[in-house]
Design a protein around this motif. Structure first.
Motif, PDB file in Angstrom:
ATOM      1  N   LEU A 112       0.835  -1.213   0.000  1.00 47.07           N
ATOM      2  CA  LEU A 112       0.000   0.000   0.000  1.00 47.07           C
ATOM      3  C   LEU A 112       0.861   1.252   0.000  1.00 47.07           C
ATOM      4  CD1 LEU A 112      -2.593  -0.974   2.768  1.00 47.07           C
ATOM      5  CD2 LEU A 112      -2.673  -1.463   0.311  1.00 47.07           C
ATOM      6  N   HIS A 113       2.052   1.109   0.581  1.00 48.95           N
ATOM      7  CA  HIS A 113       2.909   2.279   0.741  1.00 48.95           C
ATOM      8  C   HIS A 113       4.336   1.792   0.920  1.00 48.95           C
ATOM      9  CE1 HIS A 113       4.216   6.237   2.008  1.00 48.95           C
ATOM     10  NE2 HIS A 113       4.722   5.742   3.108  1.00 48.95           N
TER      11      HIS A 113
ATOM     12  N   HIS B 266       8.189   3.732   1.298  1.00 51.22           N
ATOM     13  CA  HIS B 266       8.920   4.994   1.264  1.00 51.22           C
ATOM     14  C   HIS B 266      10.023   4.910   2.304  1.00 51.22           C
ATOM     15  CE1 HIS B 266       9.576   9.349   2.146  1.00 51.22           C
ATOM     16  NE2 HIS B 266       9.504   9.407   0.836  1.00 51.22           N
TER      17      HIS B 266
ATOM     18  N   ILE C 234       4.292  -0.720   3.901  1.00 53.12           N
ATOM     19  CA  ILE C 234       3.024  -1.114   4.501  1.00 53.12           C
ATOM     20  C   ILE C 234       2.295  -2.007   3.510  1.00 53.12           C
ATOM     21  CG2 ILE C 234       0.829  -0.286   5.437  1.00 53.12           C
ATOM     22  CD1 ILE C 234       2.353   2.239   6.351  1.00 53.12           C
TER      23      ILE C 234
END
Lengths: 102, 102
Positions: free
Chosen positions: A19-20, A22, A27
């Motif tokens: 989902l993410h 960085h 995540i």
């Protein structure tokens, strides 16, 4: 995308979606439906993990400790702590949110 | 502790609870019930944030962009992106899960 959207109905392969991602944080949403880790398989990962079950239910083994998770239950799995999924609900998708870091 | 447990019923101050803090990762549960950021107030934080609404609903402003969040909707708020909470549901607790990382 929404955490609770696009959940398959039945008899699906376990889904792993990022989902993410960085820097040193990733995540994932994982959706299980009866899947468990293969016999004798243990995760042994270099990253820290914090995981919560949002729907469904699961049983993990963390070293020799059994952990049952229902919606809202969360757990920190330190890097290199051996763990495996013993069981997830076969009759309802289990939605996990997993945060990997560091 | 459970993400969905111990939610006050009504008319409560916004709750901020650290569920996990390790290395450069901190995970918080925030429970709002109608609260919004004070007029003219903007968050401007040094950490990256990833946030998801799990129950209730909210409206954020991120710079000049309005973002409506319903359960399952998530958002990355980069470090130093100005943001504020414009609105949360007054009639139902809004449960946020926020991941802050370095």
């Amino acid at each position: 995308m929404n955490l609770f959207a696009d959940i398959p109905v039945a008899n699906f392969e376990e889904l792993h979606e990022t989902l993410h991602s960085h820097g040193k944080c990733r995540i994932e949403r994982i959706v299980s439906c009866g899947q468990a880790s293969p016999p004798g398989f243990w995760y042994d990962q270099a990253e820290e993990e914090w995981v919560v079950v949002l729907q469904g239910a699961a049983r993990l083994m963390c070293d020799d400790r059994m952990v049952d998770l229902k919606p809202g239950d969360f757990l920190h799995i330190p890097a290199h702590q051996r763990h495996r999924v013993e069981w997830t609900t076969p009759d309802e998708p289990t939605i996990w949110l997993a945060v990997f870091y560091g």
